[in-house]
Design an enzyme around this catalytic site. Structure first.
Site, mmCIF file in Angstrom:
data_model
loop_
_atom_site.group_PDB
_atom_site.id
_atom_site.type_symbol
_atom_site.label_atom_id
_atom_site.label_comp_id
_atom_site.label_asym_id
_atom_site.label_seq_id
_atom_site.Cartn_x
_atom_site.Cartn_y
_atom_site.Cartn_z
ATOM 1 N N GLU A 75 0.856 -0.968 -0.070
ATOM 2 C CA GLU A 75 -0.114 -0.034 -0.061
ATOM 3 C C GLU A 75 0.868 1.321 -0.113
ATOM 4 O O GLU A 75 1.803 1.145 0.552
ATOM 5 C CB GLU A 75 -0.963 0.139 1.317
ATOM 6 C CG GLU A 75 -1.830 -0.972 1.353
ATOM 7 C CD GLU A 75 -3.005 -1.179 0.468
ATOM 8 O OE1 GLU A 75 -3.397 -0.076 -0.235
ATOM 9 O OE2 GLU A 75 -3.751 -2.238 0.301
ATOM 10 N N ASP A 97 -19.888 -8.711 -7.251
ATOM 11 C CA ASP A 97 -19.610 -8.051 -5.738
ATOM 12 C C ASP A 97 -18.840 -6.734 -6.132
ATOM 13 O O ASP A 97 -19.205 -5.787 -5.475
ATOM 14 C CB ASP A 97 -18.732 -9.172 -4.967
ATOM 15 C CG ASP A 97 -18.898 -8.315 -3.628
ATOM 16 O OD1 ASP A 97 -19.677 -8.132 -3.007
ATOM 17 O OD2 ASP A 97 -17.669 -7.962 -3.013
#
Length: 132
Positions: A62, A87
Site C-alpha cells: 500500500e 460483488d
C-alpha cells in the site's frame, strides 16, 4: 473478464455497463497481474474484507503518506470470477464515492472518476488522464 463484468453490470442496472466493464477489466488486470496473483479466493479487484473473522489474509503493498509499505490485510473471497465481478459492481453501487464512476459514459471517464474516488492508494495509478 470484460464480458463477465458487462453481464453483471447489465444485471445490476448500471446506466453505462460498457464503460464500467472496461474500467473493471483494466483494473482487474492491474490488481492481479493479468490473473497471476489473486488476493485470496477469486478476488479479481483487490476488495478488502472488513468483517469480523472473515477474509483471506494476504501480504500486500500500500502507499501510505507517500511511501510504499508492505502490510498484512484481509481480502474478500469468492467462488468464481462471476461472483467477484458481481460483488465489484455491488461495491461500486453501495459506495457513494463511486457515483461518478457509475455515471461515466466512456471508459476514459470511468478511469478518471475512479482515480479521483480514492479507490487506489498508489499515486501511479492516478495518472490515466491521457488514456485512450
Amino acid at each position: 473478464m470484460y464480458k463477465t463484468l458487462l453481464d453483471e453490470a447489465k444485471k445490476a442496472g448500471v446506466a453505462n455497463p460498457e464503460a464500467v466493464a472496461s474500467l473493471g477489466a483494466a483494473q482487474s488486470a492491474l490488481e492481479t497481474g493479468y490473473g497471476k496473483s489473486l488476493a485470496g479466493g477469486q478476488n479479481y479487484f483487490g476488495i478488502k474484507d472488513f468483517s469480523k473473522g472473515g477474509g483471506n489474509v494476504q501480504t500486500t503493498k500500500e502507499v501510505i503518506n507517500g511511501k510504499e509499505v508492505t502490510v498484512q490485510d484481509k481480502f474478500r473471497t469468492y467462488g468464481s470470477m462471476s461472483e467477484s465481478a458481481a460483488d465489484y459492481i455491488k461495491f461500486l453501487q453501495q459506495n457513494p464515492r463511486y457515483k461518478e464512476v457509475l455515471a461515466a459514459k466512456t471508459a476514459q471517464e470511468a478511469i478518471e472518476a475512479q482515480g479521483r474516488s480514492g479507490y487506489a492508494t498508489d499515486p501511479a495509478l492516478l495518472l490515466y488522464r491521457d488514456w485512450e
